[in-house]
Design a protein around this motif. Structure first.
Motif, PDB file in Angstrom:
ATOM      1  N   LEU A 185     -11.875  41.133   0.397  1.00 37.13           N
ATOM      2  CA  LEU A 185     -11.308  39.845   0.798  1.00 37.13           C
ATOM      3  C   LEU A 185     -12.078  38.675   0.187  1.00 37.13           C
ATOM      4  N   VAL A 186     -13.393  38.762   0.165  1.00 36.02           N
ATOM      5  CA  VAL A 186     -14.206  37.715  -0.461  1.00 36.02           C
ATOM      6  C   VAL A 186     -13.895  37.639  -1.952  1.00 36.02           C
ATOM      7  N   SER A 187     -13.733  38.792  -2.575  1.00 39.79           N
ATOM      8  CA  SER A 187     -13.384  38.832  -3.999  1.00 39.79           C
ATOM      9  C   SER A 187     -12.058  38.125  -4.256  1.00 39.79           C
ATOM     10  N   SER A 188     -11.120  38.293  -3.351  1.00 38.71           N
ATOM     11  CA  SER A 188      -9.817  37.655  -3.549  1.00 38.71           C
ATOM     12  C   SER A 188      -9.934  36.135  -3.537  1.00 38.71           C
ATOM     13  N   PHE A 189     -10.781  35.595  -2.672  1.00 39.29           N
ATOM     14  CA  PHE A 189     -10.971  34.145  -2.651  1.00 39.29           C
ATOM     15  C   PHE A 189     -11.695  33.671  -3.905  1.00 39.29           C
ATOM     16  N   ILE A 190     -12.642  34.454  -4.387  1.00 37.93           N
ATOM     17  CA  ILE A 190     -13.320  34.097  -5.631  1.00 37.93           C
ATOM     18  C   ILE A 190     -12.324  34.081  -6.788  1.00 37.93           C
ATOM     19  N   ILE A 191     -11.454  35.080  -6.841  1.00 38.23           N
ATOM     20  CA  ILE A 191     -10.447  35.144  -7.899  1.00 38.23           C
ATOM     21  C   ILE A 191      -9.523  33.933  -7.842  1.00 38.23           C
ATOM     22  N   ILE A 192      -9.113  33.552  -6.655  1.00 38.01           N
ATOM     23  CA  ILE A 192      -8.224  32.393  -6.519  1.00 38.01           C
ATOM     24  C   ILE A 192      -8.894  31.139  -7.058  1.00 38.01           C
ATOM     25  N   PHE A 193     -10.160  30.927  -6.728  1.00 36.82           N
ATOM     26  CA  PHE A 193     -10.850  29.734  -7.205  1.00 36.82           C
ATOM     27  C   PHE A 193     -11.150  29.801  -8.701  1.00 36.82           C
ATOM     28  N   ILE A 194     -11.357  31.000  -9.248  1.00 35.19           N
ATOM     29  CA  ILE A 194     -11.595  31.128 -10.689  1.00 35.19           C
ATOM     30  C   ILE A 194     -10.306  30.863 -11.467  1.00 35.19           C
ATOM     31  N   GLU A 195      -9.217  31.423 -11.017  1.00 35.71           N
ATOM     32  CA  GLU A 195      -7.961  31.349 -11.765  1.00 35.71           C
ATOM     33  C   GLU A 195      -7.187  30.052 -11.534  1.00 35.71           C
ATOM     34  N   ILE A 196      -7.454  29.363 -10.438  1.00 26.49           N
ATOM     35  CA  ILE A 196      -6.751  28.108 -10.156  1.00 26.49           C
ATOM     36  C   ILE A 196      -7.792  27.005  -9.991  1.00 26.49           C
ATOM     37  N   PRO A 197      -8.244  26.399 -11.111  1.00 28.33           N
ATOM     38  CA  PRO A 197      -9.301  25.390 -11.031  1.00 28.33           C
ATOM     39  C   PRO A 197      -8.900  24.137 -10.247  1.00 28.33           C
ATOM     40  N   LEU A 198      -7.621  23.921 -10.068  1.00 23.86           N
ATOM     41  CA  LEU A 198      -7.158  22.785  -9.287  1.00 23.86           C
ATOM     42  C   LEU A 198      -7.711  22.835  -7.865  1.00 23.86           C
ATOM     43  N   LEU A 199      -7.907  24.030  -7.336  1.00 26.69           N
ATOM     44  CA  LEU A 199      -8.420  24.178  -5.976  1.00 26.69           C
ATOM     45  C   LEU A 199      -9.843  23.641  -5.834  1.00 26.69           C
ATOM     46  N   LEU A 200     -10.610  23.645  -6.924  1.00 26.37           N
ATOM     47  CA  LEU A 200     -11.960  23.091  -6.856  1.00 26.37           C
ATOM     48  C   LEU A 200     -11.927  21.584  -6.635  1.00 26.37           C
ATOM     49  N   ARG A 201     -10.849  20.950  -7.075  1.00 24.66           N
ATOM     50  CA  ARG A 201     -10.705  19.504  -6.863  1.00 24.66           C
ATOM     51  C   ARG A 201     -10.073  19.189  -5.518  1.00 24.66           C
ATOM     52  N   VAL A 202      -9.191  20.066  -5.059  1.00 28.49           N
ATOM     53  CA  VAL A 202      -8.436  19.806  -3.833  1.00 28.49           C
ATOM     54  C   VAL A 202      -9.212  20.226  -2.586  1.00 28.49           C
ATOM     55  N   CYS A 203      -9.795  21.412  -2.613  1.00 29.33           N
ATOM     56  CA  CYS A 203     -10.494  21.942  -1.443  1.00 29.33           C
ATOM     57  C   CYS A 203     -11.909  21.365  -1.353  1.00 29.33           C
ATOM     58  N   PRO A 204     -12.346  21.044  -0.153  1.00 28.52           N
ATOM     59  CA  PRO A 204     -13.722  20.544   0.000  1.00 28.52           C
ATOM     60  C   PRO A 204     -14.726  21.694  -0.147  1.00 28.52           C
ATOM     61  N   THR A 205     -15.382  21.733  -1.284  1.00 25.42           N
ATOM     62  CA  THR A 205     -16.379  22.768  -1.546  1.00 25.42           C
ATOM     63  C   THR A 205     -17.698  22.098  -1.916  1.00 25.42           C
ATOM     64  N   SER A 206     -18.767  22.846  -1.837  1.00 20.92           N
ATOM     65  CA  SER A 206     -20.077  22.291  -2.169  1.00 20.92           C
ATOM     66  C   SER A 206     -20.253  22.230  -3.689  1.00 20.92           C
ATOM     67  N   SER A 207     -21.181  21.415  -4.127  1.00 20.59           N
ATOM     68  CA  SER A 207     -21.436  21.301  -5.557  1.00 20.59           C
ATOM     69  C   SER A 207     -22.010  22.605  -6.109  1.00 20.59           C
ATOM     70  N   THR A 208     -22.744  23.335  -5.297  1.00 19.88           N
ATOM     71  CA  THR A 208     -23.287  24.629  -5.725  1.00 19.88           C
ATOM     72  C   THR A 208     -22.161  25.621  -5.998  1.00 19.88           C
ATOM     73  N   PHE A 209     -21.180  25.672  -5.100  1.00 19.34           N
ATOM     74  CA  PHE A 209     -20.032  26.564  -5.279  1.00 19.34           C
ATOM     75  C   PHE A 209     -19.229  26.148  -6.509  1.00 19.34           C
ATOM     76  N   ASP A 210     -19.032  24.838  -6.701  1.00 26.32           N
ATOM     77  CA  ASP A 210     -18.293  24.352  -7.867  1.00 26.32           C
ATOM     78  C   ASP A 210     -18.982  24.755  -9.163  1.00 26.32           C
ATOM     79  N   GLU A 211     -20.302  24.621  -9.218  1.00 33.20           N
ATOM     80  CA  GLU A 211     -21.052  25.002 -10.417  1.00 33.20           C
ATOM     81  C   GLU A 211     -20.965  26.508 -10.657  1.00 33.20           C
ATOM     82  N   PHE A 212     -21.001  27.290  -9.590  1.00 33.09           N
ATOM     83  CA  PHE A 212     -20.871  28.737  -9.719  1.00 33.09           C
ATOM     84  C   PHE A 212     -19.507  29.095 -10.305  1.00 33.09           C
ATOM     85  N   MET A 213     -18.450  28.452  -9.843  1.00 34.84           N
ATOM     86  CA  MET A 213     -17.108  28.742 -10.334  1.00 34.84           C
ATOM     87  C   MET A 213     -16.908  28.278 -11.778  1.00 34.84           C
ATOM     88  N   ARG A 214     -17.537  27.183 -12.159  1.00 34.34           N
ATOM     89  CA  ARG A 214     -17.382  26.661 -13.520  1.00 34.34           C
ATOM     90  C   ARG A 214     -18.056  27.557 -14.568  1.00 34.34           C
TER      91      ARG A 214
END
Length: 114
Positions: A15-44
């Motif tokens: 389940l955690v992997s599925s959320f990671i995949i969603i954020f990796i494949e849909i970068p728009l969610l990094l702008r829309v969802c309130p996430t930390s800067s650490t998480f954003d850097e990890f996804m980038r």
């Protein structure tokens, strides 16, 4: 997922992997969802084909390890994650650049067409 063993842990990791995949494949969610800067850097970090192949391979390896606990339907996730990792690795070896779409918040396919 309904076994009282380590399968529940591997199901939670899936389940955690599925959320990671969603954020990796849909970068728009990094702008829309309130996430930390650490998480954003990890996804980038996963903007190239090789890095995406690596993260998919790691997630697939976790699911393949779950087979040691018990053969469950998590094998489907392991197979699909392995195929995805192989395809991203093949694209990297062929030198194909990753192309995102404007719809999903990436650089945009429309710019390449024009």
């Amino acid at each position: 997922m309904f076994h009282l063993s380590l399968v529940i842990l591997f199901s939670a990791l899936c389940l955690v992997s599925s959320f990671i995949i969603i954020f990796i494949e849909i970068p728009l969610l990094l702008r829309v969802c309130p996430t930390s800067s650490t998480f954003d850097e990890f996804m980038r970090r996963f903007s190239t084909n090789y890095m995406r192949a690596l993260i998919y391979f790691v997630m697939a390896a976790i699911q393949w390890i779950s087979i040691a606990v018990g053969v469950t339907s998590l094998i489907a996730a392991a197979v699909l994650l392995t195929i995805t990792a192989a395809l991203y690795a093949a694209a990297g070896l062929k030198g194909q650049a990753f192309t995102g779409s404007k719809t999903l918040g990436g650089q945009g396919v429309a710019q390449m067409i024009v």
